[in-house]
Write an enzyme that holds these catalytic residues in place. Structure first.
Site, mmCIF file in Angstrom:
data_model
loop_
_atom_site.group_PDB
_atom_site.id
_atom_site.type_symbol
_atom_site.label_atom_id
_atom_site.label_comp_id
_atom_site.label_asym_id
_atom_site.label_seq_id
_atom_site.Cartn_x
_atom_site.Cartn_y
_atom_site.Cartn_z
ATOM 1 N N ASP A 39 0.838 -1.193 0.000
ATOM 2 C CA ASP A 39 0.000 0.000 0.000
ATOM 3 C C ASP A 39 0.876 1.247 0.000
ATOM 4 O OD1 ASP A 39 -2.235 -1.593 0.110
ATOM 5 O OD2 ASP A 39 -2.508 -1.388 2.277
ATOM 6 N N ARG A 40 0.312 2.351 -0.411
ATOM 7 C CA ARG A 40 1.072 3.600 -0.517
ATOM 8 C C ARG A 40 1.800 3.940 0.781
ATOM 9 N NH1 ARG A 40 -2.219 9.104 -0.940
ATOM 10 N NH2 ARG A 40 -2.519 8.498 1.234
#
Length: 313
Positions: free
Chosen positions: A152-153
């Protein structure tokens, strides 16, 4: 999977990346065709297509050979993989890149928070893909971005990247077979049990393209194993291993047992201990895609997590 390679190297000719391998054919492979032999070594169809396009990319005992040619014990098989183009839709951008390991086949990067892996409409030029393509562009090396494990970011830590189509295919197969082990370190709210397994299916939240939830009717099975490493000031430092790889699996599972990640704006929005979910890809254990050597790579906790548990190393 150990490969009987006694010579291999990477070269750069006229803005081409060339990866070369030489195999000595062992008795158990006698009478196999070149294609059958290479298939056993993990070569995918895309590599066979590329080899057919490249003159003298397959040499048997020094002579250009067809894939249907049969092998004999003691033969010398030479393979040359050549790539001359870069990712067409990824802008190379020079930016800091924390490299944990690199050789001619793989690259392992410690990804920071606030950096998506792939470009999107709102993240066009500041992703990991931009940074890696920029790293090779600065060296005038053509490169196609092939990420093996996505994060995820705002999840930090180890990200494994293939440097050519063969290592990508072998690592992708290993990942699909769950042969790449990942250990995450997380900080959860409250005091969790010392250890446990969460076995609960995960599905989409209706009306949201991002958020996930426990869904026993329509969700996909998800299994997370966790172990508490430390407890301090109302927070648990956890080691986690996944049997499955569902979107937001750790975040959703920990929330479901009443111990959401601190800083998680989706699943623990009132917590402001840190500015993003406290989740870090800490350790990767895998076999090297070409040599078969066992690899264990680690990436230290980022500062925002380490300051809460300074004794962890």
């Amino acid at each position: 999977m150990l490969f009987p390679i006694y010579f291999s190297k990477v070269l750069l000719y006229n803005v081409r990346m060339i990866r070369q391998f030489t195999y000595r054919i062992e008795p158990e492979y006698d009478s196999l065709t070149i294609r059958e032999y290479l298939s056993l070594k993990g070569y995918p169809n895309a590599v066979f297509v590329q080899l057919k396009k490249t003159p003298e990319s397959v040499l048997l005992n020094g002579v250009w050979a067809y894939m249907r040619t049969k092998l004999s014990a003691g033969d010398e098989l030479f393979i040359r993989l050549e790539e001359s183009t870069s990712s067409a839709h990824i802008l190379p951008v020079s930016m800091p890149l924390s490299i944990c390991y690199e050789d001619e086949d793989i690259l392992a990067v410690n990804k920071p928070a606030q950096m998506p892996v792939h470009p999107s409409l709102n993240h066009y030029d500041h992703t990991l893909a931009n940074a890696v393509c920029g790293y090779y562009n600065d060296q005038e090396i053509p490169y196609t971005f092939r990420c093996v494990n996505r994060l995820d970011r705002d999840t930090t830590g180890l990200t494994l990247i293939a440097k050519h189509m063969l290592s990508s295919a072998i690592l992708s197969t290993a990942a699909a077979r769950r042969e790449i082990s990942r250990e995450y370190i997380a900080i959860a709210s409250g005091k969790t049990p010392e250890s446990g397994t969460i076995d609960a299916p995960i599905g989409r939240v209706a009306g949201s393209t991002i958020k996930r939830q426990i869904d026993f009717e329509n969700g996909e099975r998800a299994i997370t194993h966790y172990r508490r490493l430390a407890y301090h000031d109302g927070l648990s430092l956890l080691s986690l291993h996944l049997e499955t790889g569902r979107t937001h699996q750790i975040r959703v599972h920990l929330k479901s047992i009443g111990h959401p990640l601190i800083g998680d704006f989706l699943y623990n929005p009132t917590d402001t201990t840190i500015k993003r979910q406290a989740l870090h890809s800490y350790r990767l254990t895998f076999s090297h895609p070409i040599t078969g050597e066992s690899f264990v790579l680690t990436a230290p906790l980022p500062d925002d997590m380490h300051c809460l548990f300074p004794d962890f190393s």
